[in-house]
Design a protein around this motif. Structure first.
Motif, PDB file in Angstrom:
ATOM      1  N   UNK B 167       0.589  -1.144  -0.084  1.00  0.00           N
ATOM      2  CA  UNK B 167      -0.155   0.120  -0.029  1.00  0.00           C
ATOM      3  C   UNK B 167       0.717   1.122   0.029  1.00  0.00           C
ATOM      4  N   UNK B 168       0.104   2.420  -0.468  1.00  0.00           N
ATOM      5  CA  UNK B 168       1.216   3.486  -0.485  1.00  0.00           C
ATOM      6  C   UNK B 168       1.359   3.925   0.906  1.00  0.00           C
ATOM      7  N   UNK B 169       0.377   3.599   1.706  1.00  0.00           N
ATOM      8  CA  UNK B 169       0.489   4.017   3.336  1.00  0.00           C
ATOM      9  C   UNK B 169       1.760   3.330   3.886  1.00  0.00           C
ATOM     10  N   UNK B 170       2.087   2.289   3.356  1.00  0.00           N
ATOM     11  CA  UNK B 170       3.335   1.621   3.871  1.00  0.00           C
ATOM     12  C   UNK B 170       4.519   2.086   3.167  1.00  0.00           C
ATOM     13  N   UNK B 171       4.469   2.364   2.182  1.00  0.00           N
ATOM     14  CA  UNK B 171       5.839   2.804   1.527  1.00  0.00           C
ATOM     15  C   UNK B 171       6.037   4.265   1.832  1.00  0.00           C
ATOM     16  N   UNK B 175       9.538   5.067   3.782  1.00  0.00           N
ATOM     17  CA  UNK B 175      10.589   5.800   3.061  1.00  0.00           C
ATOM     18  C   UNK B 175       9.773   7.248   3.098  1.00  0.00           C
ATOM     19  N   UNK B 176       9.724   8.015   4.164  1.00  0.00           N
ATOM     20  CA  UNK B 176       8.953   9.416   4.499  1.00  0.00           C
ATOM     21  C   UNK B 176       9.749  10.379   3.512  1.00  0.00           C
ATOM     22  N   UNK B 177      10.987  10.275   3.288  1.00  0.00           N
ATOM     23  CA  UNK B 177      11.810  11.348   2.752  1.00  0.00           C
ATOM     24  C   UNK B 177      11.976  11.409   1.200  1.00  0.00           C
ATOM     25  N   UNK B 178      11.381  10.380   0.796  1.00  0.00           N
ATOM     26  CA  UNK B 178      11.048  10.544  -0.904  1.00  0.00           C
ATOM     27  C   UNK B 178       9.579  11.133  -1.317  1.00  0.00           C
ATOM     28  N   UNK B 179       9.860  12.082  -2.045  1.00  0.00           N
ATOM     29  CA  UNK B 179       8.303  12.618  -2.808  1.00  0.00           C
ATOM     30  C   UNK B 179       7.473  11.656  -3.449  1.00  0.00           C
ATOM     31  N   UNK B 180       6.121  11.710  -3.329  1.00  0.00           N
ATOM     32  CA  UNK B 180       5.289  10.767  -3.863  1.00  0.00           C
ATOM     33  C   UNK B 180       4.455  11.574  -4.735  1.00  0.00           C
ATOM     34  N   UNK B 181       4.921  11.479  -5.997  1.00  0.00           N
ATOM     35  CA  UNK B 181       4.023  12.588  -7.172  1.00  0.00           C
ATOM     36  C   UNK B 181       2.999  11.571  -7.730  1.00  0.00           C
ATOM     37  N   UNK B 182       1.821  12.351  -7.823  1.00  0.00           N
ATOM     38  CA  UNK B 182       0.554  11.593  -8.449  1.00  0.00           C
ATOM     39  C   UNK B 182       0.530  12.270  -9.866  1.00  0.00           C
ATOM     40  N   UNK B 183       0.278  11.239 -10.968  1.00  0.00           N
ATOM     41  CA  UNK B 183      -0.067  11.751 -12.103  1.00  0.00           C
ATOM     42  C   UNK B 183      -1.441  11.924 -12.326  1.00  0.00           C
ATOM     43  N   UNK B 207      -9.615   3.729 -15.791  1.00  0.00           N
ATOM     44  CA  UNK B 207     -10.774   4.548 -16.101  1.00  0.00           C
ATOM     45  C   UNK B 207     -10.987   5.738 -14.731  1.00  0.00           C
ATOM     46  N   UNK B 208     -10.446   5.581 -13.825  1.00  0.00           N
ATOM     47  CA  UNK B 208     -10.928   6.420 -12.605  1.00  0.00           C
ATOM     48  C   UNK B 208      -9.620   7.166 -11.888  1.00  0.00           C
ATOM     49  N   UNK B 209      -8.474   6.883 -12.336  1.00  0.00           N
ATOM     50  CA  UNK B 209      -7.502   7.467 -11.962  1.00  0.00           C
ATOM     51  C   UNK B 209      -7.024   7.261 -10.500  1.00  0.00           C
ATOM     52  N   UNK B 210      -6.443   8.185  -9.904  1.00  0.00           N
ATOM     53  CA  UNK B 210      -5.800   7.605  -8.697  1.00  0.00           C
ATOM     54  C   UNK B 210      -6.908   7.627  -7.524  1.00  0.00           C
ATOM     55  N   UNK B 211      -7.054   6.591  -6.665  1.00  0.00           N
ATOM     56  CA  UNK B 211      -7.974   6.337  -5.611  1.00  0.00           C
ATOM     57  C   UNK B 211      -8.047   7.400  -4.567  1.00  0.00           C
ATOM     58  N   UNK B 212      -8.960   7.861  -4.033  1.00  0.00           N
ATOM     59  CA  UNK B 212      -8.977   8.903  -2.676  1.00  0.00           C
ATOM     60  C   UNK B 212      -8.025   8.150  -1.835  1.00  0.00           C
ATOM     61  N   UNK B 213      -8.132   6.904  -1.446  1.00  0.00           N
ATOM     62  CA  UNK B 213      -7.085   6.218  -0.552  1.00  0.00           C
ATOM     63  C   UNK B 213      -5.490   6.510  -0.870  1.00  0.00           C
ATOM     64  N   UNK B 214      -5.301   6.309  -2.229  1.00  0.00           N
ATOM     65  CA  UNK B 214      -3.909   6.729  -2.584  1.00  0.00           C
ATOM     66  C   UNK B 214      -3.564   8.232  -2.622  1.00  0.00           C
ATOM     67  N   UNK B 215      -4.496   9.070  -2.941  1.00  0.00           N
ATOM     68  CA  UNK B 215      -4.357  10.336  -3.013  1.00  0.00           C
ATOM     69  C   UNK B 215      -3.978  11.057  -1.632  1.00  0.00           C
ATOM     70  N   UNK B 216      -4.486  10.399  -0.857  1.00  0.00           N
ATOM     71  CA  UNK B 216      -4.091  11.061   0.663  1.00  0.00           C
ATOM     72  C   UNK B 216      -2.536  10.917   1.121  1.00  0.00           C
ATOM     73  N   UNK B 217      -1.824  10.159   0.222  1.00  0.00           N
ATOM     74  CA  UNK B 217      -0.469  10.083   0.656  1.00  0.00           C
ATOM     75  C   UNK B 217       0.417  10.861  -0.399  1.00  0.00           C
ATOM     76  N   UNK B 218      -0.090  11.632  -1.427  1.00  0.00           N
ATOM     77  CA  UNK B 218       0.779  12.320  -2.417  1.00  0.00           C
ATOM     78  C   UNK B 218       1.260  13.693  -1.733  1.00  0.00           C
TER      79      UNK B 218
END
Lengths: 252, 252
Positions: B167-171, B175-183, B207-218
């Motif tokens: 999950x993006x949450x675990x990542x 690795x909190x110092x690495x930026x997470x960029x969302x397309x 079809x739906x792009x980035x999910x709200x769950x993942x978007x929270x970690x961008x």
């Protein structure tokens, strides 16, 4: 109710031979069919939709009233080429894929040299459409522009991007001042090219790359660099085209 | 000569359920099978090839002698999932898709949030491999890495690029110092980002792009710009990933 002859006719349009004979093609699925109807640019021959679909899109269908046939889900399955038929099916006339030297001079174009995979062609039309590239020229050996899988993968871009079939020799002759760049494995680094305002980018066949016939007309070979440690032998043709298109449009 | 039970077993590997049960997968076709044999990294369970193919690649097959079964073209057709079966078929053990925070910090990675199309996943593995990106992380809802169409489209990249399911949450936590960029469709212009040396790039569902769950970690939303005159609503997910990968690796 569709007759057997009508079903046979619609099924025949899955083949290039019959699309050329009747000078038309088909588009399938709710979203794609709606996009053609909304765009308004295509000359529509007939629209088929389930009763629910026709009811939901009544306003959109108003001006096509006499061309609309409401069909059952079973009939849709018989005319559909999709694994999961999706509400609507439309037949339209093929259009002229004309081009002018002035338009080629005004920006970037792709030239596809023997692209065989319809998904790749459709994806490249979609990418060109995104970046506002007006032309995706096709060599005579490319997959048919109106192949149903091209139409599907283009996500509506086939309505906007023009794809004239022309040899590179003719293009070179008509627009000699525009550089023709070939995407190859060993060329100049894409990321260090000087800024260009117009060019034709040649993408070769999926397995064999750019043909010797086309290579003769290149002004410059370009490459997408890979680090020495990287493993892949090559990039997918549509991927390479997109990376180059992005860099030429916005890079430097 | 293959028994009916063997054929059933090999056919069952087309389904994720059975690949997981047996912890293995298959690779088909002359080129892909040879690439696995030459790479040497996969734990090979069995190799099937036509007599001609086995003869031609005798040297390559030497060390797999007891795992090789020579089969007839008819038998190959019965075990193949390809429309046009192509000489060889191989079964190998699935590998551990492990990862370390240190490796994530050392460069760029993709994170695929619910990618469903196996061709897209395979193509993104191939692209990551080209640019030397070590990881293509998968959200738990992505298509199976060992889906035959993923393997086919990856053109051997599945041997080199690792695809841990996380999950993006675990990542983010590891690795909190690495930026997470969302397309995304509305983010900062990819071509004007400051130069980065490491990042995780999130690509959303087709079809739906980035999910709200993942978007929270961008940390940042980024976009591939399109001219105002362009028509396409979106880019194919694998195309967007490639344009971003090229620009982050070589741009600026």
């Amino acid at each position: 109710m569709l007759t057997k002859a009508e079903i046979n006719y619609l099924n025949s349009l899955a083949r290039k031979k019959f699309r050329q004979k009747y000078n038309n093609f088909f588009v399938e699925g709710d979203k794609s069919v709606r996009e053609v109807l909304e765009d308004g640019g295509a000359e529509i021959e007939s629209v088929f939709g389930t009763a629910d679909w026709a009811e939901t899109h009544r306003h959109l269908l108003q001006k096509y009233g006499d061309k609309l046939t409401v069909i059952s889900p079973g009939e849709l399955r018989r005319i559909s080429q999709l694994k999961t038929p999706n509400q609507a099916f439309l037949v339209a006339k093929q259009r002229e894929n004309d081009w002018t030297a002035a338009d080629v001079k005004s920006g970037f174009s792709l030239y596809l040299d023997g692209i065989q995979d319809p998904g790749n062609l459709g994806t490249m039309l979609r990418t060109a459409d995104w970046f506002g590239w007006q032309y995706v020229f096709l060599s005579p050996l490319c997959v048919d522009f109106y192949n149903p899988k091209v139409i599907q993968a283009s996500m509506g871009a086939f309505l906007r991007v023009k794809a004239p079939i022309v040899t590179l020799e003719i293009l070179k002759k008509e627009v000699p001042e525009i550089p023709i760049l070939g995407a190859t494995m060993q060329g100049d680094n894409l990321y260090t090219l000087p800024k260009l305002n117009a060019a034709v980018v040649v993408i070769g066949n999926e397995g064999n790359g750019i043909s010797p016939e086309a290579a003769a007309f290149l002004n410059q070979k370009i490459s997408i660099p890979a680090p020495a440690t990287a493993g892949a032998e090559s990039l997918n043709a549509a991927i390479a085209a997109a990376i180059i298109a992005g860099q030429l449009t916005y890079g430097q």
